[in-house]
Design a protein around this motif. Structure first.
Motif, PDB file in Angstrom:
ATOM      1  N   MET A 133       0.944  -1.174   0.015  1.00 25.97           N
ATOM      2  CA  MET A 133      -0.098  -0.046  -0.006  1.00 25.97           C
ATOM      3  C   MET A 133       0.807   1.491   0.002  1.00 25.97           C
ATOM      4  N   GLN A 134       0.616   2.209  -0.999  1.00 27.44           N
ATOM      5  CA  GLN A 134       1.551   3.204  -1.151  1.00 27.44           C
ATOM      6  C   GLN A 134       0.871   4.572  -0.581  1.00 27.44           C
ATOM      7  N   HIS A 135       1.502   5.192   0.090  1.00 32.28           N
ATOM      8  CA  HIS A 135       0.814   6.432   0.809  1.00 32.28           C
ATOM      9  C   HIS A 135       1.091   7.756   0.149  1.00 32.28           C
ATOM     10  N   THR A 136       0.419   8.532  -0.149  1.00 27.53           N
ATOM     11  CA  THR A 136       0.991   9.805  -0.890  1.00 27.53           C
ATOM     12  C   THR A 136       0.814  10.840   0.186  1.00 27.53           C
ATOM     13  N   LEU A 137       1.689  11.748   0.044  1.00 25.57           N
ATOM     14  CA  LEU A 137       1.613  12.960   0.930  1.00 25.57           C
ATOM     15  C   LEU A 137       1.564  14.285   0.493  1.00 25.57           C
ATOM     16  N   ASP A 138       1.139  15.057   1.165  1.00 18.27           N
ATOM     17  CA  ASP A 138       0.740  16.748   0.595  1.00 18.27           C
ATOM     18  C   ASP A 138       2.107  17.430   0.966  1.00 18.27           C
ATOM     19  N   LYS A 139       2.859  17.073   2.008  1.00 18.20           N
ATOM     20  CA  LYS A 139       4.157  17.760   2.558  1.00 18.20           C
ATOM     21  C   LYS A 139       5.048  17.202   3.003  1.00 18.20           C
ATOM     22  N   GLN A 140       6.193  17.224   3.105  1.00 21.51           N
ATOM     23  CA  GLN A 140       7.320  16.495   3.495  1.00 21.51           C
ATOM     24  C   GLN A 140       8.458  17.199   3.814  1.00 21.51           C
ATOM     25  N   ARG A 141       9.224  16.715   5.063  1.00 19.62           N
ATOM     26  CA  ARG A 141      10.266  17.381   5.389  1.00 19.62           C
ATOM     27  C   ARG A 141      11.191  17.591   4.348  1.00 19.62           C
ATOM     28  N   LEU A 194      14.911  14.352   0.633  1.00 18.17           N
ATOM     29  CA  LEU A 194      16.391  14.334   0.157  1.00 18.17           C
ATOM     30  C   LEU A 194      17.138  13.037   0.247  1.00 18.17           C
ATOM     31  N   TRP A 195      16.723  12.246   1.511  1.00 16.67           N
ATOM     32  CA  TRP A 195      17.190  10.931   1.915  1.00 16.67           C
ATOM     33  C   TRP A 195      16.439   9.924   0.974  1.00 16.67           C
ATOM     34  N   ALA A 196      14.937  10.161   0.968  1.00 15.34           N
ATOM     35  CA  ALA A 196      14.072   9.267   0.467  1.00 15.34           C
ATOM     36  C   ALA A 196      14.361   9.270  -1.062  1.00 15.34           C
ATOM     37  N   ALA A 197      14.805  10.257  -1.839  1.00 19.73           N
ATOM     38  CA  ALA A 197      15.126  10.223  -3.205  1.00 19.73           C
ATOM     39  C   ALA A 197      16.662  10.083  -3.735  1.00 19.73           C
ATOM     40  N   ARG A 198      17.217   9.561  -2.538  1.00 15.68           N
ATOM     41  CA  ARG A 198      18.432   9.074  -2.761  1.00 15.68           C
ATOM     42  C   ARG A 198      19.669  10.006  -3.201  1.00 15.68           C
ATOM     43  N   PRO A 245       6.761   8.633   1.835  1.00 19.40           N
ATOM     44  CA  PRO A 245       7.151   8.540   3.231  1.00 19.40           C
ATOM     45  C   PRO A 245       8.202   7.754   3.670  1.00 19.40           C
ATOM     46  N   MET A 246       8.669   6.643   2.808  1.00 20.87           N
ATOM     47  CA  MET A 246       9.806   6.027   3.259  1.00 20.87           C
ATOM     48  C   MET A 246      10.773   5.787   1.963  1.00 20.87           C
ATOM     49  N   ARG A 247      12.037   5.419   2.225  1.00 22.16           N
ATOM     50  CA  ARG A 247      13.055   5.315   1.189  1.00 22.16           C
ATOM     51  C   ARG A 247      12.684   3.905   0.477  1.00 22.16           C
ATOM     52  N   GLY A 248      12.770   4.042  -0.782  1.00 25.24           N
ATOM     53  CA  GLY A 248      12.593   2.886  -1.559  1.00 25.24           C
ATOM     54  C   GLY A 248      13.622   2.453  -2.627  1.00 25.24           C
ATOM     55  N   PRO A 249      13.470   1.642  -3.529  1.00 28.47           N
ATOM     56  CA  PRO A 249      14.704   1.405  -4.592  1.00 28.47           C
ATOM     57  C   PRO A 249      14.752   2.458  -5.418  1.00 28.47           C
ATOM     58  N   ALA A 250      16.115   2.334  -6.015  1.00 23.20           N
ATOM     59  CA  ALA A 250      16.588   3.693  -6.754  1.00 23.20           C
ATOM     60  C   ALA A 250      15.621   3.937  -7.932  1.00 23.20           C
ATOM     61  N   THR A 251      14.925   2.996  -8.701  1.00 25.55           N
ATOM     62  CA  THR A 251      14.074   3.096  -9.620  1.00 25.55           C
ATOM     63  C   THR A 251      12.956   3.955  -9.199  1.00 25.55           C
ATOM     64  N   VAL A 252      12.374   3.860  -7.955  1.00 27.99           N
ATOM     65  CA  VAL A 252      11.243   4.530  -7.522  1.00 27.99           C
ATOM     66  C   VAL A 252      11.778   5.917  -7.112  1.00 27.99           C
ATOM     67  N   ALA A 253      12.919   6.062  -6.569  1.00 29.88           N
ATOM     68  CA  ALA A 253      13.545   7.347  -6.126  1.00 29.88           C
ATOM     69  C   ALA A 253      13.884   8.166  -7.553  1.00 29.88           C
ATOM     70  N   GLN A 254      14.153   7.664  -8.562  1.00 30.65           N
ATOM     71  CA  GLN A 254      14.144   8.515  -9.530  1.00 30.65           C
ATOM     72  C   GLN A 254      13.148   8.944 -10.280  1.00 30.65           C
TER      73      GLN A 254
END
Length: 140
Positions: free
Chosen positions: A1-9, A14-18, A72-81
């Motif tokens: 289940m993938q959560h979408t956010l309106d705002k994020q720190r 930067l960490w989640a986007a790798r 909300p979470m760090r995922g694989p590099a393909t998702v981060a891109q």
């Protein structure tokens, strides 16, 4: 289940986007003023929204990206891109910098000699005149 956010720190994005390996590293880079959001200096707790422009420096490279998604979470590099889109100006600038670095001469090649060998060092020491023979402060 993938959560979408309106705002994020910012540091968490930067960490989640790798861009950085840890949130701590992201915070350090933000506090060193190496990350801007919408051309304004940011703090780690700055809230990001989809569509914000993030400019970050990583060594000699400066990247400008547009936020496409917040996770909300760090995922694989393909998702981060998929979380960002680098701007055309940024891509062109980085390509020009990469080419300039490739064509720049290697600094080590400009040195004719490295450290002197033991023999060369002895010859240099013998060639120098002793300190006493150069000049004298005495009134002769």
């Amino acid at each position: 289940m993938q959560h979408t956010l309106d705002k994020q720190r910012l540091d968490k994005w930067l960490w989640a986007a790798r861009f950085y390996k840890t949130r701590g590293l992201a915070c350090d880079e933000i506090q060193k003023n190496r990350v801007d959001v919408n051309e304004l200096t940011a703090k780690p707790a700055r809230e990001l929204k989809v569509g914000d422009r993030v400019t970050l420096r990583q060594g000699p490279v400066t990247r400008t990206v547009v936020v496409n998604a917040l996770m909300p979470m760090r995922g694989p590099a393909t998702v981060a891109q998929t979380m960002y889109q680098e701007t055309d100006d940024s891509l062109q600038r980085n390509l020009a910098q990469r080419e300039a670095r490739r064509l720049a001469p290697e600094p080590a090649h400009s040195m004719e000699h490295g450290r002197p060998t033991k023999r060369e060092r002895r010859q240099l020491d013998q060639a120098h005149t002793p300190w006493d023979e150069r000049w004298s402060a005495s009134l002769d």
